[in-house]
Design a protein around this motif. Structure first.
Motif, PDB file in Angstrom:
ATOM      1  N   GLU A  27      63.974 103.891  53.407  1.00 13.97           N
ATOM      2  CA  GLU A  27      63.729 105.179  52.513  1.00 13.97           C
ATOM      3  C   GLU A  27      63.636 104.910  51.182  1.00 13.97           C
ATOM      4  OE1 GLU A  27      65.611 109.348  51.784  1.00 13.97           O
ATOM      5  OE2 GLU A  27      66.304 108.447  53.517  1.00 13.97           O
ATOM      6  N   ALA A  28      64.345 103.980  50.779  1.00 14.52           N
ATOM      7  CA  ALA A  28      64.534 103.619  49.269  1.00 14.52           C
ATOM      8  C   ALA A  28      63.420 102.860  48.986  1.00 14.52           C
ATOM      9  CB  ALA A  28      66.015 102.744  49.061  1.00 14.52           C
ATOM     10  N   GLN A  29      63.129 101.999  49.699  1.00 14.80           N
ATOM     11  CA  GLN A  29      61.852 101.059  49.391  1.00 14.80           C
ATOM     12  C   GLN A  29      60.534 101.831  49.464  1.00 14.80           C
ATOM     13  OE1 GLN A  29      61.987  98.030  52.501  1.00 14.80           O
ATOM     14  NE2 GLN A  29      63.065  96.832  51.042  1.00 14.80           N
ATOM     15  N   THR A  30      60.560 102.983  50.531  1.00 14.80           N
ATOM     16  CA  THR A  30      59.203 103.563  50.552  1.00 14.80           C
ATOM     17  C   THR A  30      59.380 104.756  49.393  1.00 14.80           C
ATOM     18  OG1 THR A  30      59.358 103.663  53.236  1.00 14.80           O
ATOM     19  CG2 THR A  30      58.313 105.617  51.770  1.00 14.80           C
ATOM     20  N   THR A  31      60.452 105.252  48.887  1.00 10.88           N
ATOM     21  CA  THR A  31      60.439 106.138  47.583  1.00 10.88           C
ATOM     22  C   THR A  31      59.924 105.249  46.523  1.00 10.88           C
ATOM     23  OG1 THR A  31      62.238 107.600  48.635  1.00 10.88           O
ATOM     24  CG2 THR A  31      61.877 107.552  46.596  1.00 10.88           C
ATOM     25  N   LEU A  32      60.371 104.030  46.292  1.00  9.53           N
ATOM     26  CA  LEU A  32      60.221 103.057  45.109  1.00  9.53           C
ATOM     27  C   LEU A  32      58.597 102.886  45.350  1.00  9.53           C
ATOM     28  CD1 LEU A  32      61.013 101.416  42.883  1.00  9.53           C
ATOM     29  CD2 LEU A  32      61.615  99.762  44.369  1.00  9.53           C
ATOM     30  N   ARG A  33      58.108 102.464  46.456  1.00  6.84           N
ATOM     31  CA  ARG A  33      56.724 102.301  46.488  1.00  6.84           C
ATOM     32  C   ARG A  33      55.909 103.227  46.099  1.00  6.84           C
ATOM     33  NH1 ARG A  33      56.959 100.465  51.652  1.00  6.84           N
ATOM     34  NH2 ARG A  33      58.027  98.553  51.160  1.00  6.84           N
ATOM     35  N   ASN A  34      56.336 104.824  46.671  1.00 10.01           N
ATOM     36  CA  ASN A  34      55.500 106.036  46.212  1.00 10.01           C
ATOM     37  C   ASN A  34      55.428 106.369  44.683  1.00 10.01           C
ATOM     38  OD1 ASN A  34      54.748 106.312  48.636  1.00 10.01           O
ATOM     39  ND2 ASN A  34      56.538 107.662  49.058  1.00 10.01           N
ATOM     40  N   LEU A  35      56.653 106.023  44.015  1.00 10.59           N
ATOM     41  CA  LEU A  35      56.687 106.045  42.701  1.00 10.59           C
ATOM     42  C   LEU A  35      56.080 105.039  41.989  1.00 10.59           C
ATOM     43  CD1 LEU A  35      60.508 106.614  42.208  1.00 10.59           C
ATOM     44  CD2 LEU A  35      58.851 108.277  41.906  1.00 10.59           C
ATOM     45  N   GLN A  36      55.727 103.706  42.601  1.00  8.20           N
ATOM     46  CA  GLN A  36      54.889 102.898  41.841  1.00  8.20           C
ATOM     47  C   GLN A  36      53.470 103.101  41.893  1.00  8.20           C
ATOM     48  OE1 GLN A  36      56.159  99.312  43.818  1.00  8.20           O
ATOM     49  NE2 GLN A  36      57.644  98.699  42.209  1.00  8.20           N
ATOM     50  N   ASP A  37      53.214 103.652  43.134  1.00  6.81           N
ATOM     51  CA  ASP A  37      51.853 104.187  43.196  1.00  6.81           C
ATOM     52  C   ASP A  37      51.501 105.185  42.379  1.00  6.81           C
ATOM     53  OD1 ASP A  37      51.357 102.252  45.182  1.00  6.81           O
ATOM     54  OD2 ASP A  37      51.714 103.791  46.846  1.00  6.81           O
ATOM     55  N   GLU A  38      52.369 106.171  42.341  1.00  2.00           N
ATOM     56  CA  GLU A  38      52.124 107.267  41.240  1.00  2.00           C
ATOM     57  C   GLU A  38      52.154 106.975  39.827  1.00  2.00           C
ATOM     58  OE1 GLU A  38      55.260 110.309  41.892  1.00  2.00           O
ATOM     59  OE2 GLU A  38      54.981 110.422  44.011  1.00  2.00           O
ATOM     60  N   TRP A  39      52.523 105.925  39.417  1.00  2.00           N
ATOM     61  CA  TRP A  39      52.773 105.421  38.076  1.00  2.00           C
ATOM     62  C   TRP A  39      51.288 104.822  37.570  1.00  2.00           C
ATOM     63  CZ3 TRP A  39      52.028 100.384  35.734  1.00  2.00           C
ATOM     64  CH2 TRP A  39      52.323 100.491  34.325  1.00  2.00           C
ATOM     65  N   TRP A  40      50.937 103.823  38.860  1.00  2.00           N
ATOM     66  CA  TRP A  40      49.685 103.124  38.647  1.00  2.00           C
ATOM     67  C   TRP A  40      48.568 104.238  38.611  1.00  2.00           C
ATOM     68  CZ3 TRP A  40      48.804  98.610  37.025  1.00  2.00           C
ATOM     69  CH2 TRP A  40      49.787  97.539  37.218  1.00  2.00           C
ATOM     70  N   SER A  42      48.512 107.476  37.655  1.00  2.00           N
ATOM     71  CA  SER A  42      48.632 108.000  36.043  1.00  2.00           C
ATOM     72  C   SER A  42      48.195 107.166  35.115  1.00  2.00           C
ATOM     73  CB  SER A  42      49.969 108.538  35.999  1.00  2.00           C
ATOM     74  OG  SER A  42      51.103 107.683  35.750  1.00  2.00           O
ATOM     75  N   LYS A  43      48.806 105.813  35.186  1.00  2.00           N
ATOM     76  CA  LYS A  43      48.196 104.861  34.076  1.00  2.00           C
ATOM     77  C   LYS A  43      46.798 104.848  34.153  1.00  2.00           C
ATOM     78  CE  LYS A  43      50.523 103.599  31.642  1.00  2.00           C
ATOM     79  NZ  LYS A  43      50.938 103.857  30.257  1.00  2.00           N
ATOM     80  N   ALA A  44      46.042 104.579  35.350  1.00  2.00           N
ATOM     81  CA  ALA A  44      44.833 104.256  35.483  1.00  2.00           C
ATOM     82  C   ALA A  44      43.866 105.639  35.184  1.00  2.00           C
ATOM     83  CB  ALA A  44      44.335 104.150  36.912  1.00  2.00           C
ATOM     84  N   ASN A  45      44.480 106.823  35.356  1.00  2.00           N
ATOM     85  CA  ASN A  45      43.715 107.906  34.841  1.00  2.00           C
ATOM     86  C   ASN A  45      43.732 108.086  33.366  1.00  2.00           C
ATOM     87  OD1 ASN A  45      43.138 109.016  37.399  1.00  2.00           O
ATOM     88  ND2 ASN A  45      45.042 110.034  37.464  1.00  2.00           N
ATOM     89  N   ILE A  66      50.176  97.884  30.495  1.00  2.00           N
ATOM     90  CA  ILE A  66      50.270  97.146  31.962  1.00  2.00           C
ATOM     91  C   ILE A  66      50.469  95.680  31.809  1.00  2.00           C
ATOM     92  CG2 ILE A  66      48.466  96.658  33.837  1.00  2.00           C
ATOM     93  CD1 ILE A  66      47.359  99.516  33.331  1.00  2.00           C
ATOM     94  N   TYR A  67      49.709  95.089  30.755  1.00  2.00           N
ATOM     95  CA  TYR A  67      49.819  93.735  30.804  1.00  2.00           C
ATOM     96  C   TYR A  67      50.900  93.094  29.902  1.00  2.00           C
ATOM     97  CZ  TYR A  67      45.171  93.377  32.932  1.00  2.00           C
ATOM     98  OH  TYR A  67      44.140  93.504  33.938  1.00  2.00           O
ATOM     99  N   GLY A  68      51.507  94.054  29.147  1.00  2.00           N
ATOM    100  CA  GLY A  68      52.543  93.321  28.526  1.00  2.00           C
ATOM    101  C   GLY A  68      52.230  92.781  27.147  1.00  2.00           C
ATOM    102  N   PRO A  69      53.145  92.535  26.459  1.00  2.00           N
ATOM    103  CA  PRO A  69      52.999  91.876  24.888  1.00  2.00           C
ATOM    104  C   PRO A  69      52.173  90.479  25.213  1.00  2.00           C
ATOM    105  CG  PRO A  69      55.276  91.610  25.463  1.00  2.00           C
ATOM    106  CD  PRO A  69      54.806  92.529  26.556  1.00  2.00           C
TER     107      PRO A  69
END
Length: 119
Positions: A27-40, A42-45, A66-69
């Motif tokens: 459940e924690a991994q699924t939640t984390l994966r969903n949060l990462q997908d939402e971040w990507w 929103s960043k793409a938008n 995204i790419y860092g310094p």
């Protein structure tokens, strides 16, 4: 999840505790994966919005998140005789200039008087 893991470690024979821990971990991994997908997404938008508005400053700032310094490290270079390792940026530039100067400014083996005699 951490409490379930500790309980599983304290009682390794219990299959019920192990299944509970695995379910919570999943459940924690699924939640984390969903949060990462939402971040990507929103960043793409956000990047697409900046590109549509021709706001290049904000566009490149968003891409940098995204790419860092940028890593601006210099690789050390050996001296001409190969004994010392040069780590100072100014000395590295001087060494490269010296290298290309000796590489590209070789004396020509061609007799230039022959070129003058051509019709």
């Amino acid at each position: 999840m951490h409490k379930a893991h500790r309980a599983t470690l304290n009682n390794p024979q219990s299959q019920l505790l192990k299944k509970q821990w695995q379910a919570l971990r999943s459940e924690a991994q699924t939640t984390l994966r969903n949060l990462q997908d939402e971040w990507w997404i929103s960043k793409a938008n956000e990047i697409q919005t900046h590109a549509d508005r021709n706001d290049m400053h904000s566009f490149y700032d968003a891409v940098k998140t995204i790419y860092g310094p940028r890593n601006c490290s210099l690789a050390p270079v050996r001296s001409a005789d190969g004994t010392t390792l040069i780590k100072d940026q100014a000395l590295i530039v001087e060494r490269w200039a010296e290298h290309f100067n000796t590489l590209l400014n070789q004396p020509t083996p061609v007799d230039l008087t022959v070129l003058a005699e051509l019709p």
